[in-house]
Design a protein around this motif. Structure first.
Motif, PDB file in Angstrom:
ATOM      1  N   HIS A 565       0.867  -1.190   0.000  1.00 25.80           N
ATOM      2  CA  HIS A 565       0.000   0.000   0.000  1.00 25.80           C
ATOM      3  C   HIS A 565       0.899   1.234   0.000  1.00 25.80           C
ATOM      4  CE1 HIS A 565       0.973   1.135   4.163  1.00 25.80           C
ATOM      5  NE2 HIS A 565       1.008  -0.172   4.395  1.00 25.80           N
ATOM      6  N   ALA A 566       0.279   2.398  -0.175  1.00 26.42           N
ATOM      7  CA  ALA A 566       0.991   3.676  -0.084  1.00 26.42           C
ATOM      8  C   ALA A 566       0.197   4.622   0.817  1.00 26.42           C
ATOM      9  CB  ALA A 566       1.194   4.285  -1.463  1.00 26.42           C
ATOM     10  N   ASP A 567      -0.307   4.085   1.928  1.00 26.01           N
ATOM     11  CA  ASP A 567      -1.159   4.870   2.817  1.00 26.01           C
ATOM     12  C   ASP A 567      -0.421   6.030   3.469  1.00 26.01           C
ATOM     13  OD1 ASP A 567      -3.131   3.070   2.189  1.00 26.01           O
ATOM     14  OD2 ASP A 567      -3.013   1.970   4.080  1.00 26.01           O
ATOM     15  N   ASN A 568       0.901   5.959   3.526  1.00 22.99           N
ATOM     16  CA  ASN A 568       1.667   7.027   4.169  1.00 22.99           C
ATOM     17  C   ASN A 568       2.050   8.139   3.200  1.00 22.99           C
ATOM     18  OD1 ASN A 568       3.374   4.987   2.983  1.00 22.99           O
ATOM     19  ND2 ASN A 568       5.148   5.999   3.901  1.00 22.99           N
ATOM     20  N   GLN A 569       1.677   8.020   1.928  1.00 21.30           N
ATOM     21  CA  GLN A 569       1.995   9.056   0.953  1.00 21.30           C
ATOM     22  C   GLN A 569       0.723   9.732   0.456  1.00 21.30           C
ATOM     23  OE1 GLN A 569       2.375   8.229  -3.108  1.00 21.30           O
ATOM     24  NE2 GLN A 569       4.248   9.413  -3.448  1.00 21.30           N
ATOM     25  N   LEU A 570       0.720  11.057   0.463  1.00 20.68           N
ATOM     26  CA  LEU A 570      -0.350  11.845  -0.146  1.00 20.68           C
ATOM     27  C   LEU A 570       0.222  12.548  -1.373  1.00 20.68           C
ATOM     28  CD1 LEU A 570      -1.876  13.626   3.000  1.00 20.68           C
ATOM     29  CD2 LEU A 570      -2.413  11.354   2.081  1.00 20.68           C
ATOM     30  N   ILE A 571      -0.560  12.632  -2.430  1.00 15.74           N
ATOM     31  CA  ILE A 571      -0.163  13.385  -3.619  1.00 15.74           C
ATOM     32  C   ILE A 571      -1.122  14.559  -3.783  1.00 15.74           C
ATOM     33  CG2 ILE A 571       0.105  13.334  -6.128  1.00 15.74           C
ATOM     34  CD1 ILE A 571       0.966  10.434  -5.907  1.00 15.74           C
TER      35      ILE A 571
END
Length: 703
Positions: A565-571
């Motif tokens: 997952h990439a739950d710790n990244q916001l774009i």
């Protein structure tokens, strides 16, 4: 008639070429292309400890720091890095830019820069050391910044204490908002909110200089946060204009933070902020050293520098083909045709940078100029990178040393990183760029944007870069009086391996061991972090800016492949007329203070007036509003079929016959062209179903 016209054209070409040659009064730059007080002689390298890594730097404990912090006022900080290797030379001292006194004298042998008193040289400085000092700045309510003159501040004014010194030979900066009564002390901090921002900056640098940060800019960039009570720390090596050695950048930042804690105590959290190379620094330091930063706001970022060079260094190869190698040069002046191979943005609204010099370069080669119907990001944004990063004989256009010692230095990123990547048999730092097996324009030929003939011709002639030991300096003529440089060697074409006769141009493979060390030493982002990262940028693709959108999703792909997952990244992506940085800082403050992801922490895109166009977990999926408003584009490696994560330096190779048999070219039937493709790719073509062959097995993506 036709032969007469051709004769006239070539006669004009020869005349213009002769005129150009007449203007070549000097191959030596004037004073404006030289830094003041250059390095006079190169000191012998000094050994220092290098962290020994067997798996990945993230899993390797850092050594204890024996230095007795805090650094005493009036003394320089530690000289030898703690774990990022020894001291190499030359190092250019950047004290002039900050109005500081000369660095401390450390030798009489003539190494480094000359240090003068009363007009006479009294010694030399090879390590550019400066004693720690305190400076105070007065910031008025309107934001103007000036040295503090003991005036009583008004209610809306701000005083800032700056501690400035050197650590690991680079300048460090500690900013703290203070009251007037605190200007007689070093470490009082009654206004501090117990939160620390570590400021990073960008730029493209190849090392060999101390670097500097302008205190007024540092204050201005973080003024809102200083008014809120944040402290700010930084160092000149944390500005990538002065180097992309992220092991040294980490080593130095760790010591800067240690100095801060010794004076003020442990902060509640440390938040990174910075753009471009400063965003790269956050991705890598959050991965490599989990205790250094607690989160980051990566502006205009790439996931790392190295994977970016793969397609960036393709650009000049492709330009050389369009202007000098292609049989039908006019066909390649269509920016749409170029985009089908390059993947990056194009625009008819912009003109080609340095088009007059490109025009002259073609004429001097006996080719009638063929200029495009607009411009491309591949040209306007990346032109010159092959000289700066990749060419050991060129480096910075602005000289840091005397002309006599210029040839003694390996002026490239690879040379600066030789302590980690190693050196080849000729003593040059290993280049990690490679294109063996890459089928440029593969996606375009499959969709019909390129004909098969054009696809084969391109890949037969595009070539690769020479070995480091074979590279030549750029041929530059400096015009008299105005000191304008004319680049005669357009696109660094003197360093390109081109085809000879009917033989396809050779491709380049990077050293496997050097690549393995790059992976293990954390110079590539592998998604190994669960710390919060807010990836924020303006949408600059239509402006042909190098800070294009796709790298945000390359970083996301690596997080997903590493963690599921990439739950710790916001774009977050915004129109260039709006910058939602205050909202980003407020959100990260909440996330880090509560140590829990807020409910409103989602992907977003913003309009020019600051309104949110869309927000949520799916807004960047194909067909969703953010993706439609600000579409991420591509690059030359993705257009050649490489995976979205972008980590593919030395691909696995399969024969052309196997690629055809398993359907790699569908819907095209490439069987009639198999023999031609085999001639272009005798060792085989990239098999992107397999990982980078240089990626150590223990670091393979689990998802």
């Amino acid at each position: 008639m036709r032969s007469l016209l051709l004769s006239l054209l070539f006669g004009l070409s020869a005349l213009l070429t002769a005129l150009w040659l007449v203007l070549q009064f000097s191959s030596t730059p004037g004073e404006r292309w030289r830094e003041p007080n250059p390095v006079q002689a190169i000191a012998p390298a000094q050994a220092g400890p290098l962290l020994q890594i067997t798996q990945h730097i993230r899993l390797t404990p850092r050594p204890d720091d024996p230095y007795p912090y805090p650094i005493a006022l009036g003394e320089p900080g530690p000289l030898i890095p703690l774990y990022s290797g020894g001291l190499s030379y030359p190092l250019y001292c950047d004290f002039n830019r900050q109005g500081l006194s000369a660095p401390l004298i450390d030798n009489q042998q003539g190494y480094g820069v000359a240090v003068a008193q009363h007009g006479a040289t009294t010694g030399y400085s090879k390590d550019c050391l400066h004693p720690v000092q305190l400076l105070y700045f007065y910031v008025s309510a309107d934001g103007s910044i000036s040295p503090y003159q003991q005036q009583q501040p008004a209610a809306d004014d701000l005083l800032v204490r700056l501690e400035l010194g050197t650590i690991n030979r680079h300048f460090y900066y500690l900013l703290m908002p203070v009251q007037a009564a605190e200007t007689t002390t070093r470490n009082s901090a009654t206004l501090w909110n117990r939160k620390l921002i570590y400021q990073f900056y960008g730029g493209v640098g190849i090392g060999y200089r101390q670097g500097y940060l302008r205190p007024d800019r540092l204050i201005r960039d973080r003024l809102d946060e200083l008014r809120q009570g944040f402290a700010v720390a930084s160092a000149s090596i944390n500005k990538t204009s002065y180097g992309y050695n992220f092991l040294l950048a980490e080593d130095t930042a760790s010591r800067v933070k240690r100095q801060f804690i010794s004076l003020y105590g442990q902060p509640l959290y440390t938040l990174g902020i910075g753009g471009s190379g400063g965003g790269i620094a956050q991705y890598l330091l959050l991965q490599n050293h989990p205790d250094l930063l607690d989160g980051g706001i990566a502006l205009y970022s790439y996931p790392d520098m190295l994977s970016q060079t793969l397609y960036a260094l393709d650009c000049d190869l492709l330009h050389n083909y369009y202007y000098f190698g292609a049989a039908d040069k006019g066909r390649w002046q269509s920016i749409t045709q170029r985009q089908s191979v390059e993947g990056l943005s194009v625009s008819a609204a912009y003109s080609l940078k340095f088009e007059a010099q490109v025009w002259l370069a073609q004429l001097s080669s006996g080719i009638w100029p063929t200029l495009p119907d607009g411009a491309t990001q591949c040209h306007n944004a990346w032109l010159g990178l092959s000289s700066l990063v990749h060419n050991p004989t060129q480096g910075k256009l602005k000289r840091l040393t005397t002309d006599e010692i210029l040839p003694q230095v390996n002026w490239s990123y690879w040379g600066d990183m030789a302590g980690i990547y190693g050196k080849d048999q000729h003593g040059f730092g290993h280049s990690l760029w490679a294109n063996n097996g890459v089928q440029y324009g593969l996606q375009a030929v499959k969709t019909g944007e390129l004909s098969v003939a054009e696809f084969i011709a391109l890949n037969s002639a595009v070539g690769s870069w020479q070995q480091q030991s074979q590279k030549q300096a750029e041929r530059i003529a400096y015009l008299p009086f105005i000191d304008v440089p004319l680049w005669q060697s357009a696109f660094s074409r003197q360093n390109i391996i081109s085809r000879t006769g009917n033989s396809p141009a050779a491709r380049f493979s990077a050293d496997q061991q050097a690549l393995g060390r790059a992976y293990r030493y954390g110079q590539l982002f592998l998604g190994m972090t669960d710390k919060p990262i807010l990836d924020l940028r303006h949408y600059l693709d239509p402006q042909l800016d190098m800070h294009h959108l796709q790298p945000s999703f390359s970083a996301r792909e690596r997080l997903i492949k590493r963690n599921g997952h990439a739950d710790n990244q916001l774009i977050w992506v915004s129109h260039p007329d709006h910058t939602p940085l205050p909202q980003a800082i407020a959100l990260m403050d909440q996330w880090l203070s509560q140590q829990q992801k807020p409910a409103q922490a989602t992907d977003q895109c913003f309009a020019a007036d600051g309104s949110v166009i869309a927000g949520g977990a799916t807004v960047w999926q194909t067909g969703e509003l953010c993706a439609l408003t600000y579409p991420p584009l591509s690059n030359s490696r993705l257009q050649a079929g490489a995976p979205a994560h972008g980590l593919m330096f030395n691909c696995a190779l399969i024969s052309v016959d196997v690629a055809i048999a398993r359907g790699d070219y569908l819907p095209l039937d490439m069987q009639p062209y198999a023999a031609q493709l085999q001639a272009v790719f005798p060792a085989g073509v990239c098999d992107y179903n397999l990982p980078d062959q240089a990626l150590p097995a223990e670091l393979a993506f689990p998802y």
